[in-house]
Design an enzyme around this catalytic site. Sequence first.
Site, PDB file in Angstrom:
ATOM      1  CG  ASP A 221      -1.868   1.100   1.331  1.00 17.84           C
ATOM      2  OD1 ASP A 221      -2.685   1.194   0.413  1.00 17.84           O
ATOM      3  OD2 ASP A 221      -1.809   1.892   2.299  1.00 17.84           O
ATOM      4  CD  GLU A 256      -2.281   2.651  -3.440  1.00 19.35           C
ATOM      5  OE1 GLU A 256      -3.425   3.067  -3.637  1.00 19.35           O
ATOM      6  OE2 GLU A 256      -1.795   2.565  -2.293  1.00 19.35           O
TER       7      GLU A 256
END
Length: 524
Positions: A221, A256
Site C-alpha cells: 500500500d 501502489e
Amino acid sequence: MLAGATVLSGCSADPVETKKAEASTDKYRNFYQIFVNSFCDSNGDKTGDLKGIISQLDYLNDGDPNSGDDLGIDGLWLTPIMPSKSYHKYDVENYYDIDPDFGTLEDFDELVKECHERGINIIIDLVLNHISYNNPLFQQAVTEVSEGNLDGAAKYFEIHKSDYFSDDTQVVRLSDGYVCEANFSQDMPEWDLNSEKTREEFTKIAKFWLEERKVDGFRLDACKFFQNKTVDGTEFLKWFYDTCKGIKEDVYMVGEDWTEDSDIQDLYKSGIDSLFSFKFAQNTGQIVGNMNTMQGATFAKKLKAYEGKMRESNPNAINAYFLSNHDQVRIANALQSKGLDFEKFAANVYMLMPGNSFTYYGEEIGTKAESNSNDAYYRTAMVFDSNNLPSINVGNIGSTIEPPVNGGVKQQLADKNSLLNHYRRLIKVKNQNPAIARGEITDLADFGDKEIAAYYNEYDGKKLMIVHNFNGKEAKQLEITAEMLENPEIAADLSTVEATRAELKNGKLTLPPHGSVVLETKAS
Ligand code: CA
Ligand code: CA
Ligand code: CA
C-alpha cells in the site's frame, strides 16, 4: 442464422472451445481483488469474512484449468485482514493476526491451503507506510515522547519537532511540540522507513506471513509515500523486496503509486515485480478515455511506450493493469449506460495487455457505485444471486445495495451473452495463450486506421498479433499481409456485440464493432 452461415462457409470450430489451457506456475496471473469486508458473509453478522471467501472459491477457480465452470482467476489479492477498528483496515493495530470480524489465523491457513489446491496464488495487502494511531507500539511512542524519551518506541516513527517538515506534509500533533508525519489522516501516523528498528520489525512481519502463513506475496500500500525528506523510497522498496526474496525466493510483490510515470519508473528500479498502472484505469484513463474518442491507434502507441519505459527500469517488470479498484468509482458507472459491448470491450483491452490483470470483485458482473460521495459506495456487497441480496454493512452507508442491472453471478451464469461469461472466456483465452501475459510488445501494426489498435506480442519464439476495433458501430475489413504475420489464423475471437463474430479468410480480417482478436501463425 449465424450458426447456419458458419456451417455453410465451412469455418472451423471455435478454437477457444477446444484449445487446452495450462495452469500458471510463474508470477503471471489473472488476479482478482477482494475487499474482504464486502465479498461474502458466512455467519450472518453483516461483515464479509475469510470463511465466506472459502465458500466461494469454486466460483473463482475449481482447480481444473479446462473445466470451464469457473471464472478461472489464479491470483487473489485480499485488502487488509489484520486487526483494525475501521471497516477497510488500512490502519493496522496488530501486524500478526487476523481481525476477529474476518476470522482467525486458522481460517486464514485454511483459505491459503484451499487456494493453493486450486492453483490460486494469494497475496495480502501490507501497509508499511503508516500504522494505526491505536497500535500499541505507537501508543508507547506517544507516552514516551510526553516523558521526554525519544530513544524508545519513537525511533520506529517519523516523529520530529514540528518545524522539521515542510508545510505541505500532513502531521499528527504529539506533546512538547513534537509531531508525527501522517499524510493520510490523523489516525494513520507513519513509520520511519530508515530506522533499523523499523526494518527489524518489518523483517519479522514478512517472515510471519511468507514463512508461517505461506502467502505468495504482498500488495504494498501507498508506496508513493515511502519517499520523504530523508527516506529514499526506491532504496527502502529494494531493501524490503530483497528481504522478502531472502525469505521466499519466488515472492510476488505489486506496489501502489498513482502518480507520474517517472515516479513509477523510479520504484521499478527497486526490482519489485509489479506496480499498478493507474494511468490506464478509470473513466479518464488510457483505456476508457480512448474508447470514448475511438482512438485505438493512440491507445496502442501509449501502451507500447509505457511497456517500454517500465522495462527500461526493470527488464522483468510485469505491469499490473486494471479498470478500477476500491478507491475508485466502479468502471460500470462510466460504461454501462453505453451498452454491454462497452463493458466487454474495456475488459478485452486491459486483459489482453501484457502483464498481470487485476479484476476488482463485482466488475465481472457490472457492479455500479450508487454514488461517488463516499468510498464505501465503491465497496458494496458482492451479489451472487440478485433474487437473494446480501446484507453486509459497509462503512457508514450501511447495507443498502443496488443489484447489478443484469443480475448477480447466478443470473449471469445462465445467460451466455452476459458480462460474466465474457470474462470467463477472456480469462480462458489468457490461460490458453500464455504469450499474451508474458510477451513483449515488439511493434505496432499499422492499418492506416486510427480506430484500430494493433500490436505484436512476442514470447518464446511465438508471435501474436492483437487487434482491437475501438469503433463500437462499424465492422472493419483489415488486410493481414504475410509480412505482418505468416499464415495467420484466429487464436481467439473476443467479439462483444451479440451475434457478431470475427472472420479471417485469404488474409482478410473482418473485425466486428468493439471486436478484438488474437491472431497467430497457423501451426504447420
Ligand atoms: Ca461475517
Ligand atoms: Ca476451471
Ligand atoms: Ca511515509
